[in-house]
Scaffold this motif. Structure first.
Motif, PDB file in Angstrom:
ATOM      1  N   ARG A   1       8.455   1.396  -2.025  1.00 58.93           N
ATOM      2  CA  ARG A   1       7.450   0.884  -0.463  1.00 58.93           C
ATOM      3  C   ARG A   1       6.411   2.059  -0.039  1.00 58.93           C
ATOM      4  N   ILE A   2       5.687   1.651   0.120  1.00 61.55           N
ATOM      5  CA  ILE A   2       4.286   2.432   0.115  1.00 61.55           C
ATOM      6  C   ILE A   2       3.862   2.568   1.538  1.00 61.55           C
ATOM      7  N   TYR A   3       3.015   3.199   1.819  1.00 56.87           N
ATOM      8  CA  TYR A   3       2.253   3.739   3.668  1.00 56.87           C
ATOM      9  C   TYR A   3       0.865   3.959   3.837  1.00 56.87           C
ATOM     10  N   PRO A   4       0.235   3.306   2.869  1.00 55.91           N
ATOM     11  CA  PRO A   4      -1.648   2.712   2.985  1.00 55.91           C
ATOM     12  C   PRO A   4      -1.572   3.593   5.328  1.00 55.91           C
ATOM     13  N   THR A   5      -3.037   3.883   4.494  1.00 56.37           N
ATOM     14  CA  THR A   5      -3.785   3.974   6.050  1.00 56.37           C
ATOM     15  C   THR A   5      -4.384   3.289   6.064  1.00 56.37           C
ATOM     16  N   GLU A   6      -5.040   3.747   7.663  1.00 61.76           N
ATOM     17  CA  GLU A   6      -4.866   2.329   8.302  1.00 61.76           C
ATOM     18  C   GLU A   6      -6.408   1.907   7.744  1.00 61.76           C
ATOM     19  N   GLU A   7      -7.364   2.698   6.914  1.00 60.60           N
ATOM     20  CA  GLU A   7      -8.760   1.769   6.301  1.00 60.60           C
ATOM     21  C   GLU A   7      -8.061   1.354   4.633  1.00 60.60           C
TER      22      GLU A   7
ATOM     23  N   LYS B   1       5.173  11.400  -5.557  1.00 57.23           N
ATOM     24  CA  LYS B   1       5.214  10.608  -3.819  1.00 57.23           C
ATOM     25  C   LYS B   1       4.187   9.797  -3.523  1.00 57.23           C
ATOM     26  N   LYS B   2       2.753   9.215  -5.006  1.00 57.75           N
ATOM     27  CA  LYS B   2       2.078   8.716  -4.009  1.00 57.75           C
ATOM     28  C   LYS B   2       1.792   7.975  -5.977  1.00 57.75           C
ATOM     29  N   ILE B   3       0.946   7.009  -5.622  1.00 58.35           N
ATOM     30  CA  ILE B   3       0.510   5.645  -6.242  1.00 58.35           C
ATOM     31  C   ILE B   3      -0.899   4.895  -6.552  1.00 58.35           C
ATOM     32  N   ARG B   4      -1.585   5.482  -7.175  1.00 55.52           N
ATOM     33  CA  ARG B   4      -3.066   5.373  -7.272  1.00 55.52           C
ATOM     34  C   ARG B   4      -3.439   3.350  -7.881  1.00 55.52           C
ATOM     35  N   LEU B   5      -4.442   3.054  -6.769  1.00 52.09           N
ATOM     36  CA  LEU B   5      -4.486   1.187  -7.160  1.00 52.09           C
ATOM     37  C   LEU B   5      -5.985   1.448  -7.051  1.00 52.09           C
ATOM     38  N   PRO B   6      -6.504   0.789  -8.361  1.00 55.13           N
ATOM     39  CA  PRO B   6      -7.900   0.460  -8.141  1.00 55.13           C
ATOM     40  C   PRO B   6      -8.367   0.410  -6.437  1.00 55.13           C
ATOM     41  N   LYS B   7      -9.728   0.684  -6.008  1.00 49.90           N
ATOM     42  CA  LYS B   7     -10.556   0.146  -4.899  1.00 49.90           C
ATOM     43  C   LYS B   7      -9.663   0.760  -4.010  1.00 49.90           C
ATOM     44  N   LEU B   8      -8.498   1.146  -3.988  1.00 52.83           N
ATOM     45  CA  LEU B   8      -7.599   1.680  -2.708  1.00 52.83           C
ATOM     46  C   LEU B   8      -6.811   2.977  -3.008  1.00 52.83           C
ATOM     47  N   LYS B   9      -7.395   4.094  -4.213  1.00 55.79           N
ATOM     48  CA  LYS B   9      -7.181   4.915  -4.211  1.00 55.79           C
ATOM     49  C   LYS B   9      -6.054   5.570  -3.833  1.00 55.79           C
TER      50      LYS B   9
ATOM     51  N   PHE C   1       5.036  -3.005   0.472  1.00 61.90           N
ATOM     52  CA  PHE C   1       5.990  -2.472  -1.196  1.00 61.90           C
ATOM     53  C   PHE C   1       5.040  -2.942  -2.310  1.00 61.90           C
ATOM     54  N   ALA C   2       5.041  -2.287  -3.307  1.00 67.99           N
ATOM     55  CA  ALA C   2       4.474  -2.008  -4.237  1.00 67.99           C
ATOM     56  C   ALA C   2       6.082  -2.171  -5.239  1.00 67.99           C
TER      57      ALA C   2
END
Length: 224
Positions: A8-14, A119-127, A157-158
């Motif tokens: 499970r991932i927790y993106p910011t509002e942006e 505790k984190k993942i970096r994805l293209p365009k999303l950082k 989710f990722a």
């Protein structure tokens, strides 16, 4: 052999806004490419070879999202389109609906564009996106692609697809030249037919218990 891990991932509002744009662009591109393929086939009876790059000039908003996600849209459509012509029983590709299609997209690992930490993942365009990594992938695996999805509940989710284990490589290590091979084939009469002359008793479990099974089913149907 490939193996996938879903976290499970927790993106910011942006980041949620950009994810929504990516889901929408992938759905839009899929429908546009499919529509153009249908029109071309109706005119020329040939398969149109269209790519995401052909649409970015007319629809500049496609440049805002991950280009690899759009490339995977093309791959998925081409596969579905070719499968239909190879075997019509699979069904013709359908247009994706905003309200009934799954919100997801897939991006690939290219030149270290995707990184995974505890505790984190970096994805293209999303950082970087916060992620709950509840388990560690097995050793010796190589990250191949990531599929990001949003459930109807609003959770993100990722799914991380890893490439590693190979059954062929494992078998190649052992020497089976001196092994004794036995072939077994399913048969209607009896349980199996063997490559060597091995006698087996006919089991017939169903036929032997057919009357009892019918009786027990009648009892069950009357139960409340």
């Amino acid at each position: 052999m490939n193996i996938a891990y879903r976290f499970r991932i927790y993106p910011t509002e942006e980041q949620k806004i950009l994810l929504g744009k990516t889901f929408g662009c992938c759905r839009f591109l899929y429908n546009q490419m499919l529509d153009d393929k249908i029109r071309e086939y109706e005119k020329t009876k040939k398969m149109l070879k269209n790519t995401p790059a052909m649409y970015k000039r007319e629809y500049p908003f496609l440049k805002e999202v991950d280009s690899l996600a759009l490339a995977n849209v093309q791959l998925h459509l081409e596969k579905a389109y070719k499968n239909f012509f190879r075997d019509p029983k699979t069904g013709f590709p359908r247009f994706k609906s905003k309200h009934h299609s799954r919100n997801s997209y897939t991006t690939n690992v290219v030149n270290g564009n995707i990184l995974v930490e505890s505790k984190k993942i970096r994805l293209p365009k999303l950082k970087w996106i916060a992620m709950k990594k509840h388990r560690e992938p097995a050793e010796g695996l190589r990250l191949k692609s990531v599929t990001v999805s949003m459930e109807p509940s609003g959770k993100y989710f990722a799914s991380l697809l890893y490439e590693g284990y190979s059954c062929e490589n494992q078998a190649a290590v052992s020497d089976y030249s001196a092994a004794k091979i036995l072939g077994i084939d399913y048969a209607m009469q009896g349980m199996a037919v063997f490559s060597e002359k091995i006698e087996t008793e006919e089991a017939g479990f169903f036929r032997k218990n057919e009357k009892r099974l019918a009786r027990e089913q009648r009892k069950l149907s009357r139960c409340v």
